[in-house]
Write a protein that holds these residues in place. Structure first.
Motif, PDB file in Angstrom:
ATOM      1  N   TRP A   1       0.864  -1.178   0.000  1.00 18.03           N
ATOM      2  CA  TRP A   1       0.000   0.000   0.000  1.00 18.03           C
ATOM      3  C   TRP A   1       0.896   1.221   0.000  1.00 18.03           C
ATOM      4  O   TRP A   1       1.684   1.426   0.920  1.00 18.03           O
TER       5      TRP A   1
ATOM      6  N   LYS B   1       1.379   5.287   0.060  1.00 15.50           N
ATOM      7  CA  LYS B   1       0.715   6.508   0.518  1.00 15.50           C
ATOM      8  C   LYS B   1       1.703   7.669   0.463  1.00 15.50           C
ATOM      9  O   LYS B   1       2.907   7.482   0.609  1.00 15.50           O
TER      10      LYS B   1
ATOM     11  N   PRO C   1      -0.597  14.662  -0.220  1.00 11.84           N
ATOM     12  CA  PRO C   1      -0.990  15.306  -1.480  1.00 11.84           C
ATOM     13  C   PRO C   1      -0.187  16.575  -1.730  1.00 11.84           C
ATOM     14  O   PRO C   1       0.129  17.323  -0.802  1.00 11.84           O
TER      15      PRO C   1
ATOM     16  N   VAL D   1      -0.904   7.950 -11.826  1.00 10.78           N
ATOM     17  CA  VAL D   1      -2.184   8.006 -11.128  1.00 10.78           C
ATOM     18  C   VAL D   1      -2.635   9.453 -11.036  1.00 10.78           C
ATOM     19  O   VAL D   1      -1.824  10.366 -10.860  1.00 10.78           O
ATOM     20  N   TYR D   2      -3.946   9.666 -11.180  1.00 12.34           N
ATOM     21  CA  TYR D   2      -4.531  10.995 -11.165  1.00 12.34           C
ATOM     22  C   TYR D   2      -5.353  11.199  -9.899  1.00 12.34           C
ATOM     23  O   TYR D   2      -6.074  10.302  -9.446  1.00 12.34           O
ATOM     24  N   ASN D   3      -5.243  12.412  -9.332  1.00 15.62           N
ATOM     25  CA  ASN D   3      -6.188  12.891  -8.326  1.00 15.62           C
ATOM     26  C   ASN D   3      -6.334  11.932  -7.149  1.00 15.62           C
ATOM     27  O   ASN D   3      -7.449  11.621  -6.715  1.00 15.62           O
ATOM     28  N   THR D   4      -5.222  11.453  -6.634  1.00 11.94           N
ATOM     29  CA  THR D   4      -5.240  10.562  -5.483  1.00 11.94           C
ATOM     30  C   THR D   4      -3.905  10.671  -4.761  1.00 11.94           C
ATOM     31  O   THR D   4      -2.949  11.231  -5.308  1.00 11.94           O
ATOM     32  N   ASN D   5      -3.848  10.165  -3.545  1.00 13.29           N
ATOM     33  CA  ASN D   5      -2.559  10.124  -2.839  1.00 13.29           C
ATOM     34  C   ASN D   5      -2.309   8.737  -2.250  1.00 13.29           C
ATOM     35  O   ASN D   5      -1.679   8.589  -1.205  1.00 13.29           O
ATOM     36  N   GLU D   6      -2.814   7.720  -2.966  1.00 14.54           N
ATOM     37  CA  GLU D   6      -2.541   6.347  -2.557  1.00 14.54           C
ATOM     38  C   GLU D   6      -2.630   5.429  -3.764  1.00 14.54           C
ATOM     39  O   GLU D   6      -3.239   5.775  -4.786  1.00 14.54           O
ATOM     40  N   TYR D   7      -2.003   4.274  -3.635  1.00 13.23           N
ATOM     41  CA  TYR D   7      -2.088   3.268  -4.692  1.00 13.23           C
ATOM     42  C   TYR D   7      -1.859   1.893  -4.082  1.00 13.23           C
ATOM     43  O   TYR D   7      -0.925   1.702  -3.283  1.00 13.23           O
TER      44      TYR D   7
END
Length: 571
Positions: free
Chosen positions: A503, A505, A508, A532-538
């Protein structure tokens, strides 16, 4: 709208390209694949260099393309089926190879009565049968000619059986011996090989298909598509061996992989060299909306590093990149630096069909699209860049809404006008294709000279079929503001429960619209990239559970890219 007549800009030789590549893709010829809407579709591409030109073959196009520059592709109509072949698959996942002075082509089949075709003049569509029947057949075939002249065939498309390889007589194409089992997937170790959009393996076991072999420094690189063509993580892995028939050892990460961004997926493809011996990889992009097999094609720079690790550069892989003009080092990016200027910015349209909303055209997903109520002349879409920016290029990605065709049509075309404005009141022509007679479903316009604009407007004149629908009106250039700050607090959480997964993180960045995450098993080989767009996790689930991993991340906005974070080591 107040019109200022300026005339279209003259266009010099194209210097850049943008994925998906702009081919006149045929529509699926298979009726039961079109029950949720007729649509364009192809996949499983091969590009070979032959007599100084590039030849592109892919699934069920009733022909092939050739190009002298990897940008302008000319279609050649050719039916590779004989009258007795009662199937839809004209050339499904074709094998194409050059043997001496001859190009040869063979399509997927489980039957014994399909020919191998040959040509010494494919540009002029001159073909004949090399053999009338290729007895052993093979699905997802690939042929490889070694430096010693020996010919090998590889095939396989299954979630239970391996890839196979066999030597063939290069004159008669008869098999020499029997097929050898070469390679199986190992999703219990390699996380990226798990089936599903979220790599959960809960529906099916993963598929292995689409073999291709490249030789480099006396090593053989067996490439294969996995885990499923429908998914963002569709990729080409590679296994390395000392002989054409192995034994092969998996490289931990896929080398052709593009799970993020506008156009996702980079599986089941082929590696080739351009005129300057630079390596490239062509592979399959997933749309999979109207049917699981709704797909497009992309090309990416590739190569081998100093340690003979095979890689592909997918960073900014659907933004404008430079076309080849000389020998170059693909470890140095060919990205133009032209940023996306209109991600999730305000959009105005002439009309909207149902829930095919306007902002679907700027959400950076090829799967979603805006549709006007009609395909009539005068329907339009306008994107606001949010401020006066420098515009270098525009990509127009048409979607299929209420299309009427099955199979390949060569008498269809798009016509449109592209306008620009600094204030939304006074407009100038950016590109006039009002008399165009070509089919351009992913048209890409590189401007000879950049312009200053805040608004870009696309006005329909003629659609080839169906409604005026756009999956991506994408404007590239520079927002002329500050580049984003670097990412802070980047953390990768990898637990003992499943070391294939982690995970990610980070804090932003307030002026960033997207991030590139770089991944590798060596700190200086971060060859995989996720945008990745418009997020702060993957949630990253693609790791080799037996390896240490390294990560870095960079923030992106309309004006540029922040410095990458220091490389983080994760045991």
């Amino acid at each position: 709208m107040l019109i200022v007549s300026m005339g279209a800009f003259a266009q010099k030789k194209q210097l850049t390209y943008c994925n998906p590549i702009n081919l006149d893709y045929g529509y699926t010829p298979i009726p039961n694949f079109a029950e949720q809407g007729k649509h364009r579709a192809t996949a499983d591409p091969v590009i070979v260099t032959y007599k100084g030109d590039y030849y592109l073959f892919s699934t069920n196009q009733w022909g092939y393309w050739w190009s002298s520059d990897m940008y302008n592709w000319k279609f050649v109509s050719k039916n590779f089926l004989r009258p007795e072949h009662k199937v839809y698959d004209d050339l499904c996942a074709p094998s194409v190879w050059v043997q001496g002075d001859t190009m040869l082509v063979f399509g997927s089949t489980y039957s014994k009565n399909f020919p191998i075709w040959m040509s010494t003049d494919p540009k002029n569509n001159e073909w004949k049968e090399a053999v009338h029947e290729f007895e052993i057949g093979g699905w997802d075939p690939a042929h490889f000619v070694d430096d010693d002249g020996k010919l090998y065939m590889y095939n396989g498309s299954s979630n239970s059986y391996p890839l196979y390889g066999i030597e063939l007589n290069r004159k008669t194409f008869d098999p020499i011996g029997t097929r050898k089992e070469l390679l199986l997937l190992n999703p219990e170790r390699y996380g990226w090989q798990r089936f599903g959009e979220y790599l959960d393996n809960t529906f099916l076991d993963p598929f292995m298909e689409g073999a291709w072999v490249t030789k480099h420094n006396s090593k053989y690189y067996l490439q294969y598509g996995a885990p499923g063509t429908e998914f963002s993580g569709y990729a080409d892995g590679v296994a390395v061996g000392p002989t054409p028939l192995g034994p092969f050892e998996h490289q931990s990460n896929p080398f052709s992989w593009k799970p993020g961004g506008f156009a996702r997926g980079a599986g089941h493809g082929a590696t080739y060299q351009d005129k300057w011996k630079n390596y490239w990889h062509v592979s399959t992009i997933a749309i999979s909306v109207k049917n699981n097999f709704e797909r497009r094609l992309g090309i990416w720079p590739a190569g081998f590093d100093n340690d003979d690790v095979m890689y592909m550069d997918a960073a900014f892989g659907d933004y404008p990149h430079y076309l080849p003009t000389e020998a170059q080092d693909h470890l140095k990016s060919g990205f133009t630096g032209w940023m996306l200027l209109n991600y999730n910015k305000p959009v105005a349209v002439s009309s909207t069909l149902g829930s095919y909303y306007a902002n679907n055209a700027v959400d950076e997903s090829i799967k979603t699209y805006w549709s006007a109520k009609t395909g009539n002349k005068g329907e339009w879409i306008q994107t606001d860049l949010g401020g006066v920016s420098t515009v270098n290029a525009v990509q127009i990605n048409y979607a299929d809404q209420d299309a009427e065709f099955l199979g390949k049509r060569q008498d269809i075309y798009h016509q449109y006008k592209l306008w620009y404005s600094t204030d939304g009141v006074k407009w100038k022509i950016l590109k006039d294709k009002g008399t165009n007679k070509t089919d351009v479903p992913h048209d890409y316009i590189e401007l000879e000279q950049p312009v200053k604009a805040r608004f870009i407007k696309l006005e329909n004149i003629h659609m080839p079929t169906g409604k005026f629908a756009i999956s991506g009106l994408r404007v590239f250039g520079n927002g002329n503001q500050s580049t984003p700050k670097s990412v802070k607090d980047f953390v990768v959480l990898r637990t003992e429960k499943d070391k294939r997964s982690a995970w990610l993180k980070w804090a932003p960045v307030e002026d960033a619209y997207a991030y590139n995450i770089y991944i590798g098993t060596e700190p200086d080989k971060l060859y995989n990239c996720i945008m990745v767009y418009n997020t702060n996790e993957y949630w990253y689930k693609g790791m080799d559970k037996n390896k240490t991993y390294y990560f870095s991340i960079e923030a992106i906005n309309e004006s540029g890219v922040a410095p990458k974070t220091e490389v983080a080591k994760v045991n």
